[in-house]
Enzyme design. Sequence first.
Site, PDB file in Angstrom:
ATOM      1  CB  SER A  98      -0.929   0.164   1.202  1.00 28.71           C
ATOM      2  OG  SER A  98      -0.298  -0.355   2.488  1.00 28.71           O
ATOM      3  CG  HIS A 128      -1.177  -5.086   1.877  1.00 27.66           C
ATOM      4  ND1 HIS A 128      -0.527  -4.988   3.259  1.00 27.66           N
ATOM      5  CD2 HIS A 128      -0.860  -3.919   1.439  1.00 27.66           C
ATOM      6  CE1 HIS A 128       0.171  -3.935   3.246  1.00 27.66           C
ATOM      7  NE2 HIS A 128      -0.006  -2.984   2.223  1.00 27.66           N
ATOM      8  CG  HIS A 149       6.406 -10.026   6.715  1.00 25.79           C
ATOM      9  ND1 HIS A 149       7.403  -9.171   6.009  1.00 25.79           N
ATOM     10  CD2 HIS A 149       5.376  -9.148   6.878  1.00 25.79           C
ATOM     11  CE1 HIS A 149       6.929  -7.893   6.267  1.00 25.79           C
ATOM     12  NE2 HIS A 149       5.692  -7.664   6.749  1.00 25.79           N
ATOM     13  NE  ARG A 172       3.780  -5.440  12.150  1.00 27.86           N
ATOM     14  CZ  ARG A 172       3.348  -5.058  10.762  1.00 27.86           C
ATOM     15  NH1 ARG A 172       3.067  -4.110  10.383  1.00 27.86           N
ATOM     16  NH2 ARG A 172       3.588  -6.227  10.172  1.00 27.86           N
ATOM     17  CG  ASP A 191      -2.865  -8.935   9.196  1.00 25.35           C
ATOM     18  OD1 ASP A 191      -3.182  -7.802   9.519  1.00 25.35           O
ATOM     19  OD2 ASP A 191      -1.919  -9.244   8.089  1.00 25.35           O
TER      20      ASP A 191
HETATM   21  N1  NMX Z   1       0.036 -19.875   3.870  1.00 24.02           N
HETATM   22  C1  NMX Z   1       0.250 -20.598   2.671  1.00 24.02           C
HETATM   23  N2  NMX Z   1       1.262 -20.319   1.704  1.00 24.02           N
HETATM   24  C2  NMX Z   1       2.329 -19.568   2.131  1.00 24.02           C
HETATM   25  C3  NMX Z   1       2.161 -18.707   3.149  1.00 24.02           C
HETATM   26  C4  NMX Z   1       1.197 -18.886   4.263  1.00 24.02           C
HETATM   27  N3  NMX Z   1       0.740 -18.401   5.240  1.00 24.02           N
HETATM   28  N4  NMX Z   1       3.265 -17.996   3.199  1.00 24.02           N
HETATM   29  C5  NMX Z   1       3.761 -17.995   2.078  1.00 24.02           C
HETATM   30  N5  NMX Z   1       3.090 -18.877   1.417  1.00 24.02           N
HETATM   31  C6  NMX Z   1       3.395 -19.600  -0.034  1.00 24.02           C
HETATM   32  C7  NMX Z   1       3.371 -18.347  -0.964  1.00 24.02           C
HETATM   33  O1  NMX Z   1       2.062 -18.041  -1.579  1.00 24.02           O
HETATM   34  C8  NMX Z   1       4.426 -18.830  -2.004  1.00 24.02           C
HETATM   35  O2  NMX Z   1       3.742 -19.865  -2.908  1.00 24.02           O
HETATM   36  P1  NMX Z   1       4.126 -19.910  -4.309  1.00 24.02           P
HETATM   37  O3  NMX Z   1       5.460 -20.038  -4.765  1.00 24.02           O
HETATM   38  O4  NMX Z   1       3.168 -21.077  -5.079  1.00 24.02           O
HETATM   39  O5  NMX Z   1       3.477 -18.533  -5.068  1.00 24.02           O
HETATM   40  C9  NMX Z   1       5.430 -19.511  -1.404  1.00 24.02           C
HETATM   41  O6  NMX Z   1       4.772 -19.705  -0.126  1.00 24.02           O
HETATM   42  C10 NMX Z   1       6.649 -18.444  -1.026  1.00 24.02           C
HETATM   43  O7  NMX Z   1       6.371 -17.350  -0.410  1.00 24.02           O
HETATM   44  P2  NMX Z   1       6.969 -16.534   0.800  1.00 24.02           P
HETATM   45  O8  NMX Z   1       8.379 -16.272  -0.201  1.00 24.02           O
HETATM   46  O9  NMX Z   1       7.418 -17.190   1.933  1.00 24.02           O
HETATM   47  O10 NMX Z   1       6.225 -15.365   0.851  1.00 24.02           O
HETATM   48  P3  NMX Z   1       6.094 -13.874  -0.158  1.00 24.02           P
HETATM   49  O11 NMX Z   1       6.931 -12.953   0.193  1.00 24.02           O
HETATM   50  O12 NMX Z   1       5.767 -14.285  -1.599  1.00 24.02           O
HETATM   51  O13 NMX Z   1       4.507 -13.391   0.609  1.00 24.02           O
HETATM   52  C11 NMX Z   1       2.847 -13.068   2.309  1.00 24.02           C
HETATM   53  C12 NMX Z   1       4.629 -12.891   1.716  1.00 24.02           C
HETATM   54  C13 NMX Z   1       2.812 -12.463   3.496  1.00 24.02           C
HETATM   55  C14 NMX Z   1       1.978 -12.331   1.221  1.00 24.02           C
HETATM   56  C15 NMX Z   1       2.738 -14.775   2.640  1.00 24.02           C
HETATM   57  O14 NMX Z   1       3.485 -14.984   3.361  1.00 24.02           O
HETATM   58  C16 NMX Z   1       1.446 -14.792   2.907  1.00 24.02           C
HETATM   59  O15 NMX Z   1       0.592 -15.068   1.756  1.00 24.02           O
HETATM   60  N6  NMX Z   1       0.667 -14.868   3.922  1.00 24.02           N
HETATM   61  C17 NMX Z   1      -0.810 -15.120   4.355  1.00 24.02           C
HETATM   62  C18 NMX Z   1      -1.369 -13.962   4.152  1.00 24.02           C
HETATM   63  C19 NMX Z   1      -0.949 -12.793   5.233  1.00 24.02           C
HETATM   64  O16 NMX Z   1      -1.126 -13.295   6.353  1.00 24.02           O
HETATM   65  N7  NMX Z   1      -0.800 -11.687   4.821  1.00 24.02           N
HETATM   66  C20 NMX Z   1      -0.606 -10.384   5.698  1.00 24.02           C
HETATM   67  C21 NMX Z   1       0.921  -9.857   5.522  1.00 24.02           C
HETATM   68  C22 NMX Z   1       1.208  -8.917   6.526  1.00 24.02           C
HETATM   69  N8  NMX Z   1       0.453  -7.599   6.040  1.00 24.02           N
HETATM   70  O17 NMX Z   1      -0.344  -6.983   6.812  1.00 24.02           O
HETATM   71  O18 NMX Z   1       0.268  -7.241   5.120  1.00 24.02           O
HETATM   72  C1  MLT Z   2       2.647  -4.301   6.427  1.00 24.65           C
HETATM   73  O1  MLT Z   2       2.454  -3.973   7.648  1.00 24.65           O
HETATM   74  O2  MLT Z   2       2.658  -3.375   5.606  1.00 24.65           O
HETATM   75  C2  MLT Z   2       2.846  -5.583   6.139  1.00 24.65           C
HETATM   76  O3  MLT Z   2       3.514  -6.427   7.215  1.00 24.65           O
HETATM   77  C3  MLT Z   2       3.299  -6.204   4.660  1.00 24.65           C
HETATM   78  C4  MLT Z   2       4.787  -5.615   4.470  1.00 24.65           C
HETATM   79  O4  MLT Z   2       5.545  -5.043   4.935  1.00 24.65           O
HETATM   80  O5  MLT Z   2       5.188  -5.909   3.219  1.00 24.65           O
END
Ligand code: NMX
Ligand code: MLT
Length: 405
Positions: free
Chosen positions: A202, A232, A278, A287, A333
């Site tokens: 964002s 996100h 993350h 957090r 979250d």
């Molecule tokens: N559950 C299932 N799969 C996951 C998760 C999870 N919690 N975390 C990572 N993966 C998968 C991801 O989808 C990716 O799959 P593919 O290669 O098939 O595309 C693979 O593992 C590698 O991902 P990472 O390199 O570990 O993570 P990335 O940096 O791409 O994404 C997030 C970070 C935060 C998007 C990811 O960890 C996620 O989807 N978490 C769950 C959603 C969440 O809680 N988001 C909130 C983040 C904080 N915020 O407030 O923004």
């Molecule tokens: C955030 O607070 O914006 C999230 O943890 C996502 C990020 O830092 O990429």
Amino acid sequence: MKEGAKSAVLMELTKDQLETGLRGVPVGYCTTSSVEAQKGLFYVGRPVEEIANSDPEQVIHLLLHKTWPTAEQSAEFSKLLKANQGVPREVLDTLKALPRTGHPMKWFIHAINALGMVGACGDYRRECIDLIAKIPVITAAIFRVRSGWGEPIAPRTDLGYMENFVYMLGVPGLDADKTRKLTKLMRVFDVVHFDHGGGNLSTFVGKAVASGKADMYESMSAAMAGLAGPLHGKANQECLEFVQECVAKVGENVNADAVRGLIQQKLASKEVVYGFGHAVLRVEDPRAKVLRATGEELCPTDINFRMVKLLAEVVPPILAANPKISDPHPNVDSASGSLLMACGLTDPDYYTVLFGLSRVVGIAAQIVYERCEARQGKGTPIVRPKYFFSPLGTSQGEAEIAGTG
Ligand code: NMX
Ligand code: MLT
């Protein structure tokens, strides 16, 4: 930061780093906060966990002015926010015309844009203060109008930033004890969500849009559209729903074995485990720890909160066993939704709006830097990264580069 040679090589890029969401690619400077993979989150050098219980206004002052305010500066700053908090009736009235079926984030995006119709003045610094001062008022009005709780409640001048927000929410039926708890929670929730480095989706989107010299409100509306996605900001809503699903399936007897099975099933069916993982952090999100500590104080016996604590123990080893997942730890979250529910905000659809209410502060501060201070005040240029032209992209294996675009 010590200044190195301007020509210092920061990173080498290889082709396999394309289509990775710009992960790790350096873009610029962030003057408000830093996210360190092994250490957590720092607001102008201060660990977030050390200031999480401070007055939100003090932390906003820190992010905007890079100094912790003296008592006098705090009072002045609060006065400035109060002087700017009034939202014109014509903006509030636009809310009444919106379809109640629209997700509250769509309302939030609309409302910020509508604020710009009366507030845009061509000065990012003034727009920053205007938006930060008005955002609690407009957010509370969204809750009231969309939920059918009644007319928006006017802000008071004798209450703190989050005390005023909870007052303006006027949650029907909330008794004095729950009001106290919700106020305490919103103070901490607000502070820990203010800012998260320069590259979160964002924030990056908001700054990119502002680089074309869109005003603060247009840029912030775009930023909030970025926050609305479930990977996100909307992860806080999704995570609460996941916690509730776990509670419904395992019942009152919150036990690790039953929960493990549920997580394995989710991963086997390629579902996301919300609240974990993350893009940058490789230790538990500080957090999440702060919010769990707040939960211990406010709602220790709440069934969802007990599940949040169990998940924080049970999920990481399961995710860590999957080599593709880089970070198995709870993120911000993981706990926030359960705490909001326990403290009286019982509709999870609104949780991402509360993330936005807070994140507006960090994004606005970063936009002010990029537009008014970077490059000796000239501002960063319009964002325009490079893409390689390749008709099929990577849809059929490795892409052949045929040109640039
Ligand atoms: N559950 C299932 N799969 C996951 C998760 C999870 N919690 N975390 C990572 N993966 C998968 C991801 O989808 C990716 O799959 P593919 O290669 O098939 O595309 C693979 O593992 C590698 O991902 P990472 O390199 O570990 O993570 P990335 O940096 O791409 O994404 C997030 C970070 C935060 C998007 C990811 O960890 C996620 O989807 N978490 C769950 C959603 C969440 O809680 N988001 C909130 C983040 C904080 N915020 O407030 O923004
Ligand atoms: C955030 O607070 O914006 C999230 O943890 C996502 C990020 O830092 O990429």
